[in-house]
Write a protein that holds these residues in place. Structure first.
Motif, PDB file in Angstrom:
ATOM      1  N   ILE A 100      40.509 -31.411   0.762  1.00  0.00           N
ATOM      2  CA  ILE A 100      40.585 -32.884   0.646  1.00  0.00           C
ATOM      3  C   ILE A 100      39.114 -32.950  -0.123  1.00  0.00           C
ATOM      4  N   ARG A 101      39.381 -33.459  -1.429  1.00  0.00           N
ATOM      5  CA  ARG A 101      38.189 -33.671  -2.391  1.00  0.00           C
ATOM      6  C   ARG A 101      37.931 -35.193  -2.189  1.00  0.00           C
ATOM      7  N   VAL A 102      36.744 -35.383  -1.954  1.00  0.00           N
ATOM      8  CA  VAL A 102      36.050 -36.904  -1.804  1.00  0.00           C
ATOM      9  C   VAL A 102      35.328 -36.932  -3.058  1.00  0.00           C
ATOM     10  N   ASP A 103      35.897 -37.969  -3.831  1.00  0.00           N
ATOM     11  CA  ASP A 103      35.259 -38.250  -5.051  1.00  0.00           C
ATOM     12  C   ASP A 103      34.365 -39.839  -4.994  1.00  0.00           C
ATOM     13  N   GLY A 104      33.064 -39.816  -5.399  1.00  0.00           N
ATOM     14  CA  GLY A 104      32.430 -41.046  -5.301  1.00  0.00           C
ATOM     15  C   GLY A 104      32.309 -41.577  -6.830  1.00  0.00           C
ATOM     16  N   HIS A 105      32.781 -42.838  -6.972  1.00  0.00           N
ATOM     17  CA  HIS A 105      32.787 -43.662  -8.408  1.00  0.00           C
ATOM     18  C   HIS A 105      31.827 -44.794  -8.310  1.00  0.00           C
ATOM     19  N   THR A 106      31.337 -45.197  -9.466  1.00  0.00           N
ATOM     20  CA  THR A 106      30.552 -46.531  -9.292  1.00  0.00           C
ATOM     21  C   THR A 106      30.899 -47.199 -10.516  1.00  0.00           C
ATOM     22  N   ASP A 107      30.507 -48.620 -10.638  1.00  0.00           N
ATOM     23  CA  ASP A 107      30.860 -49.292 -12.054  1.00  0.00           C
ATOM     24  C   ASP A 107      29.681 -48.664 -12.897  1.00  0.00           C
ATOM     25  N   LYS A 108      29.734 -49.436 -14.443  1.00  0.00           N
ATOM     26  CA  LYS A 108      29.102 -48.937 -15.340  1.00  0.00           C
ATOM     27  C   LYS A 108      27.664 -49.508 -15.276  1.00  0.00           C
ATOM     28  N   LYS A 149      18.027 -43.221  -8.160  1.00  0.00           N
ATOM     29  CA  LYS A 149      17.718 -43.373  -9.705  1.00  0.00           C
ATOM     30  C   LYS A 149      19.130 -43.614 -10.654  1.00  0.00           C
ATOM     31  N   SER A 150      19.994 -43.204 -10.143  1.00  0.00           N
ATOM     32  CA  SER A 150      21.166 -43.230 -11.071  1.00  0.00           C
ATOM     33  C   SER A 150      22.530 -43.303 -10.458  1.00  0.00           C
ATOM     34  N   ASN A 151      23.582 -43.927 -11.279  1.00  0.00           N
ATOM     35  CA  ASN A 151      24.925 -43.936 -10.506  1.00  0.00           C
ATOM     36  C   ASN A 151      25.342 -42.651 -10.005  1.00  0.00           C
ATOM     37  N   TRP A 152      24.975 -41.694 -10.803  1.00  0.00           N
ATOM     38  CA  TRP A 152      25.569 -40.316 -10.377  1.00  0.00           C
ATOM     39  C   TRP A 152      25.116 -39.776  -9.166  1.00  0.00           C
ATOM     40  N   ALA A 153      23.855 -39.905  -8.830  1.00  0.00           N
ATOM     41  CA  ALA A 153      23.195 -39.668  -7.821  1.00  0.00           C
ATOM     42  C   ALA A 153      23.804 -40.556  -6.451  1.00  0.00           C
ATOM     43  N   LEU A 154      24.270 -41.940  -6.620  1.00  0.00           N
ATOM     44  CA  LEU A 154      24.597 -42.854  -5.721  1.00  0.00           C
ATOM     45  C   LEU A 154      26.247 -42.251  -5.445  1.00  0.00           C
ATOM     46  N   SER A 155      26.920 -41.805  -6.540  1.00  0.00           N
ATOM     47  CA  SER A 155      28.179 -41.776  -6.172  1.00  0.00           C
ATOM     48  C   SER A 155      28.175 -40.193  -5.369  1.00  0.00           C
ATOM     49  N   ALA A 156      27.534 -39.490  -5.721  1.00  0.00           N
ATOM     50  CA  ALA A 156      27.463 -38.144  -5.067  1.00  0.00           C
ATOM     51  C   ALA A 156      27.163 -37.963  -3.414  1.00  0.00           C
ATOM     52  N   HIS A 169      37.855 -27.244   4.504  1.00  0.00           N
ATOM     53  CA  HIS A 169      38.761 -28.253   3.705  1.00  0.00           C
ATOM     54  C   HIS A 169      38.178 -29.457   3.467  1.00  0.00           C
ATOM     55  N   LEU A 170      36.947 -29.493   2.894  1.00  0.00           N
ATOM     56  CA  LEU A 170      36.336 -30.669   2.511  1.00  0.00           C
ATOM     57  C   LEU A 170      35.370 -30.333   1.193  1.00  0.00           C
ATOM     58  N   LEU A 171      35.402 -31.272   0.251  1.00  0.00           N
ATOM     59  CA  LEU A 171      34.763 -30.897  -0.866  1.00  0.00           C
ATOM     60  C   LEU A 171      34.223 -32.355  -1.453  1.00  0.00           C
ATOM     61  N   ALA A 172      32.981 -32.557  -1.630  1.00  0.00           N
ATOM     62  CA  ALA A 172      32.378 -33.748  -2.204  1.00  0.00           C
ATOM     63  C   ALA A 172      32.114 -33.736  -3.609  1.00  0.00           C
ATOM     64  N   ALA A 173      32.213 -34.623  -4.391  1.00  0.00           N
ATOM     65  CA  ALA A 173      32.071 -34.838  -5.748  1.00  0.00           C
ATOM     66  C   ALA A 173      31.604 -36.262  -6.225  1.00  0.00           C
ATOM     67  N   GLY A 174      30.471 -36.247  -7.153  1.00  0.00           N
ATOM     68  CA  GLY A 174      30.050 -37.470  -7.687  1.00  0.00           C
ATOM     69  C   GLY A 174      30.605 -37.728  -9.201  1.00  0.00           C
ATOM     70  N   PHE A 175      30.919 -38.625  -9.568  1.00  0.00           N
ATOM     71  CA  PHE A 175      31.432 -38.917 -11.048  1.00  0.00           C
ATOM     72  C   PHE A 175      30.515 -40.250 -11.519  1.00  0.00           C
ATOM     73  N   GLY A 176      29.877 -40.927 -10.812  1.00  0.00           N
ATOM     74  CA  GLY A 176      29.286 -42.251 -11.403  1.00  0.00           C
ATOM     75  C   GLY A 176      30.148 -42.957 -12.006  1.00  0.00           C
ATOM     76  N   GLU A 177      29.540 -43.546 -13.124  1.00  0.00           N
ATOM     77  CA  GLU A 177      30.351 -44.427 -13.720  1.00  0.00           C
ATOM     78  C   GLU A 177      31.443 -43.833 -14.829  1.00  0.00           C
ATOM     79  N   PHE A 178      31.540 -42.548 -14.906  1.00  0.00           N
ATOM     80  CA  PHE A 178      32.274 -42.078 -16.095  1.00  0.00           C
ATOM     81  C   PHE A 178      33.697 -41.769 -15.972  1.00  0.00           C
ATOM     82  N   GLN A 179      34.221 -42.281 -14.898  1.00  0.00           N
ATOM     83  CA  GLN A 179      35.805 -41.961 -14.584  1.00  0.00           C
ATOM     84  C   GLN A 179      36.509 -43.363 -14.230  1.00  0.00           C
TER      85      GLN A 179
END
Length: 343
Positions: A265-273, A283-290, A309-319
């Motif tokens: 189960i991949r858990v993806d974090g996203h923020t606005d731009k 310090k950045s949206n990337w760090a917050l999303s991760a 069975h778990l995976l964490a990923a941060g995408f920031g505002e780029f998706q």
């Protein structure tokens, strides 16, 4: 009467020595044949054992003959050039000799000089003929060696063709294995897709119909406000409640999916731009999303879900899933996504 019986008795006794001699001869003959057979088998086994050594020696000889062929071709070219030069010299000599013969009638002195020159020329001609004969002999020897080399090269080409045939068969087997592997992988993908569909259906039933929790394609999407405060990666109590439901569904899923299917189960974090101020914890949206994705993963692990069975990923505002600068676009892009996929 007694004498006659004695003679018949003596004649009967005379058969045995001959019979014994014949039998002895037969036994010795059989022993000799067996000895010859055993010796033949021994020498045959020795001959077979030496075939590998002979084959290796033949391969070395072929390599040497290949080098010799190159040298002999060069030597043949030089010999042909030399022969052409000798033939040209011979023609020139014959022309000189004819001119000298024409001058014989002009005088005795001229004749003597001509005869002397003719003798010298004849000697030169004989010498050139001898050289030409040697050159022709060398050319003939080179031709014979070239013929032998051609036979050996033909044998090598046959061996290469056989090797290429075996290589084609191996490639065909590899292609067949690849095709079967692709079929097996496709079956695994279909099986995982079925589990994904069942899992999302179960989550829909558990979480109910909520505008801030929805399915987008092959992902389950939570708006960040359900789980976190603005600019924070700490889970809210209300978010814990929703994640408890997901953990329950994941624990049931772990029992259903076969252990030989590598899934996570991949858990993806996203923020606005909009950029962060840089004055807070992140310090950045990337760090917050991760950090938010890691918080969700750690909470699920605390509820018994297997970490593998778990995976964490941060995408920031780029998706982003919605373009624009409206508050609604910002809200929709601030999200946590869950995706069942292959490891």
């Amino acid at each position: 009467m007694a004498l006659s019986r004695s003679r018949r008795f003596e004649r009967r006794l005379d058969y045995w020595p001959g019979f014994v001699d014949a039998l002895s001869t037969l036994v010795l003959s059989i022993i000799f044949i067996l000895t010859v057979f055993v010796l033949g088998q021994f020498f045959l086994s020795q001959e077979i054992a030496g075939r590998d050594t002979a084959l290796q020696r033949l391969n070395r000889q072929i390599a040497e003959l290949t080098e010799l062929l190159a040298l002999e071709r060069s030597g043949r070219k030089e010999a042909q050039d030399s022969l052409a030069a000798l033939q040209s010299t011979l023609q020139t000599t014959e022309a000189d000799r004819q001119r000298l013969q024409g001058l014989i009638g002009s005088g005795a002195a001229a004749a003597d000089a001509a005869n002397q020159r003719a003798g010298q020329l004849a000697a030169e001609v004989d010498q050139q003929k001898a050289v030409s004969a040697r050159a022709m002999a060398q050319v003939e020897l080179l031709n014979q060696q070239l013929t032998a080399l051609r036979r050996q090269l033909a044998a090598l080409e046959d061996a290469l063709a056989a090797s290429e045939s075996r290589d084609k068969e191996s490639q065909a087997r590899i292609a067949d294995l690849g095709s079967r592997l692709n079929v097996a992988l496709a079956q695994r993908v279909q099986e995982l897709a079925r589990f994904r569909s069942d899992f999302f259906g179960r989550l829909r039933q558990i979480l109910g119909e909520r505008p801030d929790i929805r399915i987008v394609g092959d992902r389950f999407v939570f708006q960040s406000e359900v789980l976190f405060d603005a600019g924070s990666a700490a889970l809210l109590p209300a978010g814990d409640t929703e994640l408890d439901k997901i953990a329950t569904a994941l624990l049931e899923l772990e029992k259903e999916i076969p252990p030989d299917i590598p899934w996570v189960i991949r858990v993806d974090g996203h923020t606005d731009k909009r950029p962060l101020s840089g004055q807070g914890e992140f310090k950045s949206n990337w760090a917050l999303s991760a950090a938010r994705a890691i918080s969700v993963v750690e909470y699920l692990v605390s509820k018994g879900v297997a970490p593998q069975h778990l995976l964490a990923a941060g995408f920031g505002e780029f998706q982003p899933i919605e373009l624009g600068d409206s508050e609604e676009a910002y809200r929709r892009n601030r999200r946590i996504e869950l995706k069942l996929t292959e490891r």
